[in-house]
Design a protein around this motif. Structure first.
Motif, PDB file in Angstrom:
ATOM      1  N   PRO A  49      16.842  27.434  23.158  1.00 23.30           N
ATOM      2  CA  PRO A  49      16.905  26.437  24.235  1.00 23.30           C
ATOM      3  C   PRO A  49      15.972  26.803  25.398  1.00 23.30           C
ATOM      4  O   PRO A  49      15.946  27.953  25.836  1.00 23.30           O
ATOM      5  CB  PRO A  49      18.374  26.488  24.691  1.00 23.30           C
ATOM      6  N   GLY A  50      15.159  25.860  25.811  1.00 20.42           N
ATOM      7  CA  GLY A  50      14.299  26.049  26.986  1.00 20.42           C
ATOM      8  C   GLY A  50      12.984  26.765  26.696  1.00 20.42           C
ATOM      9  O   GLY A  50      12.128  26.866  27.586  1.00 20.42           O
ATOM     10  N   ALA A  51      12.779  27.267  25.467  1.00 21.39           N
ATOM     11  CA  ALA A  51      11.545  28.019  25.181  1.00 21.39           C
ATOM     12  C   ALA A  51      10.361  27.070  25.097  1.00 21.39           C
ATOM     13  O   ALA A  51      10.421  26.043  24.420  1.00 21.39           O
ATOM     14  CB  ALA A  51      11.695  28.774  23.870  1.00 21.39           C
ATOM     15  N   ARG A  52       9.275  27.445  25.839  1.00 21.17           N
ATOM     16  CA  ARG A  52       8.108  26.569  25.812  1.00 21.17           C
ATOM     17  C   ARG A  52       6.908  27.208  25.121  1.00 21.17           C
ATOM     18  O   ARG A  52       5.946  26.563  24.779  1.00 21.17           O
ATOM     19  CB  ARG A  52       7.765  26.114  27.224  1.00 21.17           C
ATOM     20  N   THR A  53       6.968  28.526  24.944  1.00 18.49           N
ATOM     21  CA  THR A  53       5.867  29.227  24.268  1.00 18.49           C
ATOM     22  C   THR A  53       6.459  30.228  23.259  1.00 18.49           C
ATOM     23  O   THR A  53       7.653  30.548  23.311  1.00 18.49           O
ATOM     24  CB  THR A  53       5.029  30.049  25.275  1.00 18.49           C
ATOM     25  N   VAL A  54       5.567  30.702  22.421  1.00 12.08           N
ATOM     26  CA  VAL A  54       5.950  31.718  21.446  1.00 12.08           C
ATOM     27  C   VAL A  54       6.474  32.963  22.170  1.00 12.08           C
ATOM     28  O   VAL A  54       7.444  33.596  21.735  1.00 12.08           O
ATOM     29  CB  VAL A  54       4.709  32.043  20.561  1.00 12.08           C
ATOM     30  N   GLU A  55       5.860  33.272  23.305  1.00 10.90           N
ATOM     31  CA  GLU A  55       6.298  34.439  24.084  1.00 10.90           C
ATOM     32  C   GLU A  55       7.741  34.284  24.574  1.00 10.90           C
ATOM     33  O   GLU A  55       8.508  35.230  24.605  1.00 10.90           O
ATOM     34  CB  GLU A  55       5.359  34.666  25.288  1.00 10.90           C
ATOM     35  N   ASP A  56       8.097  33.027  24.958  1.00  8.26           N
ATOM     36  CA  ASP A  56       9.485  32.770  25.390  1.00  8.26           C
ATOM     37  C   ASP A  56      10.451  33.071  24.242  1.00  8.26           C
ATOM     38  O   ASP A  56      11.512  33.652  24.455  1.00  8.26           O
ATOM     39  CB  ASP A  56       9.684  31.289  25.791  1.00  8.26           C
ATOM     40  N   VAL A  57      10.062  32.639  23.032  1.00 11.22           N
ATOM     41  CA  VAL A  57      10.943  32.849  21.874  1.00 11.22           C
ATOM     42  C   VAL A  57      11.076  34.352  21.626  1.00 11.22           C
ATOM     43  O   VAL A  57      12.173  34.870  21.402  1.00 11.22           O
ATOM     44  CB  VAL A  57      10.377  32.154  20.608  1.00 11.22           C
ATOM     45  N   ARG A  58       9.952  35.055  21.703  1.00 11.81           N
ATOM     46  CA  ARG A  58       9.969  36.501  21.474  1.00 11.81           C
ATOM     47  C   ARG A  58      10.892  37.209  22.482  1.00 11.81           C
ATOM     48  O   ARG A  58      11.726  38.029  22.110  1.00 11.81           O
ATOM     49  CB  ARG A  58       8.539  37.047  21.569  1.00 11.81           C
ATOM     50  N   ARG A  59      10.734  36.834  23.762  1.00  8.33           N
ATOM     51  CA  ARG A  59      11.566  37.463  24.804  1.00  8.33           C
ATOM     52  C   ARG A  59      13.052  37.210  24.562  1.00  8.33           C
ATOM     53  O   ARG A  59      13.886  38.087  24.764  1.00  8.33           O
ATOM     54  CB  ARG A  59      11.147  36.967  26.196  1.00  8.33           C
ATOM     55  N   PHE A  60      13.366  36.006  24.081  1.00  8.12           N
ATOM     56  CA  PHE A  60      14.761  35.652  23.796  1.00  8.12           C
ATOM     57  C   PHE A  60      15.352  36.612  22.748  1.00  8.12           C
ATOM     58  O   PHE A  60      16.459  37.110  22.890  1.00  8.12           O
ATOM     59  CB  PHE A  60      14.810  34.192  23.301  1.00  8.12           C
ATOM     60  N   TYR A  61      14.558  36.870  21.697  1.00 10.25           N
ATOM     61  CA  TYR A  61      15.058  37.751  20.628  1.00 10.25           C
ATOM     62  C   TYR A  61      15.061  39.218  21.060  1.00 10.25           C
ATOM     63  O   TYR A  61      15.971  39.971  20.699  1.00 10.25           O
ATOM     64  CB  TYR A  61      14.272  37.535  19.323  1.00 10.25           C
ATOM     65  N   GLU A  62      14.065  39.613  21.848  1.00 11.84           N
ATOM     66  CA  GLU A  62      14.032  41.011  22.318  1.00 11.84           C
ATOM     67  C   GLU A  62      15.239  41.311  23.213  1.00 11.84           C
ATOM     68  O   GLU A  62      15.784  42.415  23.187  1.00 11.84           O
ATOM     69  CB  GLU A  62      12.726  41.284  23.077  1.00 11.84           C
ATOM     70  N   ALA A  63      15.652  40.304  23.971  1.00  8.11           N
ATOM     71  CA  ALA A  63      16.763  40.496  24.910  1.00  8.11           C
ATOM     72  C   ALA A  63      18.082  40.790  24.183  1.00  8.11           C
ATOM     73  O   ALA A  63      19.012  41.340  24.756  1.00  8.11           O
ATOM     74  CB  ALA A  63      16.909  39.259  25.795  1.00  8.11           C
ATOM     75  N   LYS A  64      18.166  40.416  22.901  1.00 14.02           N
ATOM     76  CA  LYS A  64      19.409  40.655  22.139  1.00 14.02           C
ATOM     77  C   LYS A  64      19.546  42.113  21.712  1.00 14.02           C
ATOM     78  O   LYS A  64      20.576  42.525  21.188  1.00 14.02           O
ATOM     79  CB  LYS A  64      19.408  39.814  20.853  1.00 14.02           C
ATOM     80  N   ILE A  65      18.459  42.881  21.855  1.00 15.01           N
ATOM     81  CA  ILE A  65      18.454  44.251  21.323  1.00 15.01           C
ATOM     82  C   ILE A  65      18.717  45.243  22.464  1.00 15.01           C
ATOM     83  O   ILE A  65      17.981  45.249  23.458  1.00 15.01           O
ATOM     84  CB  ILE A  65      17.071  44.562  20.675  1.00 15.01           C
ATOM     85  N   PRO A  66      19.750  46.069  22.341  1.00 13.86           N
ATOM     86  CA  PRO A  66      20.028  47.018  23.427  1.00 13.86           C
ATOM     87  C   PRO A  66      18.789  47.829  23.815  1.00 13.86           C
ATOM     88  O   PRO A  66      18.598  48.126  24.996  1.00 13.86           O
ATOM     89  CB  PRO A  66      21.126  47.911  22.835  1.00 13.86           C
ATOM     90  N   MET A  67      17.935  48.180  22.861  1.00 15.47           N
ATOM     91  CA  MET A  67      16.750  48.968  23.193  1.00 15.47           C
ATOM     92  C   MET A  67      15.545  48.099  23.571  1.00 15.47           C
ATOM     93  O   MET A  67      14.446  48.618  23.780  1.00 15.47           O
ATOM     94  CB  MET A  67      16.429  49.947  22.069  1.00 15.47           C
ATOM     95  N   LYS A  68      15.747  46.808  23.616  1.00 17.91           N
ATOM     96  CA  LYS A  68      14.782  45.832  24.168  1.00 17.91           C
ATOM     97  C   LYS A  68      13.426  45.802  23.473  1.00 17.91           C
ATOM     98  O   LYS A  68      12.412  45.461  24.086  1.00 17.91           O
ATOM     99  CB  LYS A  68      14.552  46.094  25.681  1.00 17.91           C
ATOM    100  N   ARG A  69      13.391  46.196  22.221  1.00 17.16           N
ATOM    101  CA  ARG A  69      12.145  46.011  21.468  1.00 17.16           C
ATOM    102  C   ARG A  69      12.470  45.815  19.997  1.00 17.16           C
ATOM    103  O   ARG A  69      13.557  46.165  19.534  1.00 17.16           O
ATOM    104  CB  ARG A  69      11.201  47.205  21.644  1.00 17.16           C
TER     105      ARG A  69
END
Ligand SMILES: NC(=O)c1ccc[n+]([C@@H]2O[C@H](COP(=O)([O-])OP(=O)(O)OC[C@H]3O[C@@H](n4cnc5c(N)ncnc54)[C@H](O)[C@@H]3O)[C@@H](O)[C@H]2O)c1
Length: 407
Positions: A352-372
């Motif tokens: 929801p709200g993602a406008r670029t590929v980078e937004d999608v990537r950040r969304f998935y990275e945020a789910k990971i405790p180690m952030k990568r």
């Protein structure tokens, strides 16, 4: 178990015998009479009745081959191997005819880490793990789906750590291109490409026959080839569900079966030697994945196979484990600019709200405790651990930056 007596069934046993007798890793290549003779040559006398038997108990075959090694042959073999010389080995029948000629190509001397010879703490098999990558030095590895993504990262890492590597892929041109690139770094004799469709039993059998006639045996099989077709249970066509399971689930069965047969023959030559089957599973093999049931189901099933095969194959010193990585965001599955999951999820509005590929990537990275995301070297460390650890089998090891934890 009965086997057909052929150069390909003898090669892994011969390799096992060399591992046991000389503590030296080597490749065992089948060769033809016409091939140029090596400087060093060893003839082993084997009973014709054994060699000419169409089908024979594999343990009987191994015992006949073991008997053919006299103490002076073992001595000679050791000194040739440590001089780094290729050795021609002929199996000779009673009438003096050569049944099966082989070339032994020395790789590395081996330490005791891969044997069950632990007498007490401080034993060599409990070497510290600081130099963990060295556990694959001189070993022969087979990586399915090795032409790109995690498989390519694994194949490269293993080759750079001194292993001989088979890159097995359904995309043969890509496997060959990658093998060529890698061979320029580590040497031509250290990298091989082979065509395989893991979902097709005949194709898997052919690939393992080529292994037997080219490197004689193997020490590590990484069953990495896998596909993903996401889709809602309400909409996904059953043909997509089947395809994912044919590759990820049945494909693992096919690869593990042929690997286990080859490993068993080698084990008959060296009953102390440990070998490894490692399935590259997924965090989705430990936890459900929304609108991705075909994939998650195939990976959960993989863990069941890993545990079951581990229980059976422990007798032959074959360890079977899975590694469950988190998302490899930089690999083609996610990052391919046309078909990658980032683009697909952007276009389908999954985030929801993602406008670029980078937004999608950040969304998935945020789910990971180690952030990568997960990288090839993260998975390689797990492979080295599982290979080095001779006191564990049947496990599913998460490598997810803390995203999935075991219960
Ligand atoms: N990429 C990720 O985020 C991720 C995360 C966790 C687990 N995994 C697992 O890691 C493994 C590799 O994934 P990847 O992302 O590197 O994949 P990828 O799509 O980048 O590469 C897969 C490779 O396997 C080959 N292949 C496909 N079908 C095959 C078949 N039937 N027989 C032989 N080879 C075949 C392809 O040609 C390709 O070279 C898979 O098992 C996957 O489930 C991937």
């Amino acid at each position: 178990m009965n086997v057909k007596v052929s150069p390909n069934s003898i090669a892994p046993i011969l390799r096992g015998l060399v591992l046991a007798e000389a503590s030296f890793s080597c490749m065992v290549k089948s060769c033809t009479e016409g091939q140029p003779c090596q400087k060093a040559r060893l003839s082993l006398d084997v009973d014709d009745d054994i060699l000419l038997n169409a089908e024979i108990d594999d343990a009987q075959l191994a015992s006949a081959l073991r008997k053919a090694f006299r103490p002076q042959d073992v001595q000679t073999l050791r000194s040739w191997l440590s001089n780094g010389e290729d050795i021609r080995v002929d199996l000779v029948g009673r009438d003096g005819g050569v049944f099966a000629p082989y070339i032994l190509v020395p790789l590395e001397p081996l330490d005791a880490r891969h044997r069950l010879e632990i007498e007490a703490p401080g034993d060599e098999s409990l070497l510290p793990s600081a130099a963990r990558a060295s556990v694959v030095k001189g070993k022969i590895a087979f990586v399915t789906g090795g032409a790109q993504g995690f498989g390519a990262e694994i194949a490269r890492g293993l080759a750079q750590s001194g292993a001989v590597v088979w890159i097995a892929d359904i995309n043969l041109p890509a496997a060959q291109r990658f093998a060529q690139k890698l061979a320029a770094e580590v040497g031509e004799l250290r990298v091989y490409a082979v065509d395989i469709d893991v979902s097709d039993e005949t194709s898997v059998q052919r690939a393992f026959e080529l292994v037997a006639s080219t490197t004689g045996g193997l020490d590590l099989v990484v069953s990495n080839a896998g596909i993903l077709k996401a889709g809602s249970i309400l909409e996904q066509p059953v043909k997509d569900f089947r395809l994912v399971n044919e590759v990820n689930y049945v494909g693992f069965f096919n690869v593990a079966q042929h690997a286990a047969r080859l490993f068993r023959l080698q084990w008959l030559g060296d009953p102390d030697w440990y070998t490894d089957i490692i399935q590259i599973n997924s965090k989705s093999g430990l936890e459900g994945s929304n609108k991705n049931g075909a994939y998650a189901g195939s990976k959960f099933g993989g863990v069941g196979l890993v545990q079951s095969f581990a229980l059976e194959l422990v007798e032959y010193r074959i360890k079977v484990n899975a590694i469950c990585p988190g998302n490899f965001f930089d690999g083609p599955l996610w990052s391919d600019p046309q078909r990658g999951l980032f683009v697909q999820y952007l276009n389908s509005g999954k985030v929801p709200g993602a406008r670029t590929v980078e937004d999608v990537r950040r969304f998935y990275e945020a789910k990971i405790p180690m952030k990568r995301g997960c990288y090839g070297p993260d998975v390689l460390k797990a492979i080295y651990y599982l290979v080095e650890q001779v006191y564990e089998t049947g496990q599913a090891l998460p490598v997810t930056g803390g995203q999935v934890m075991l219960h």
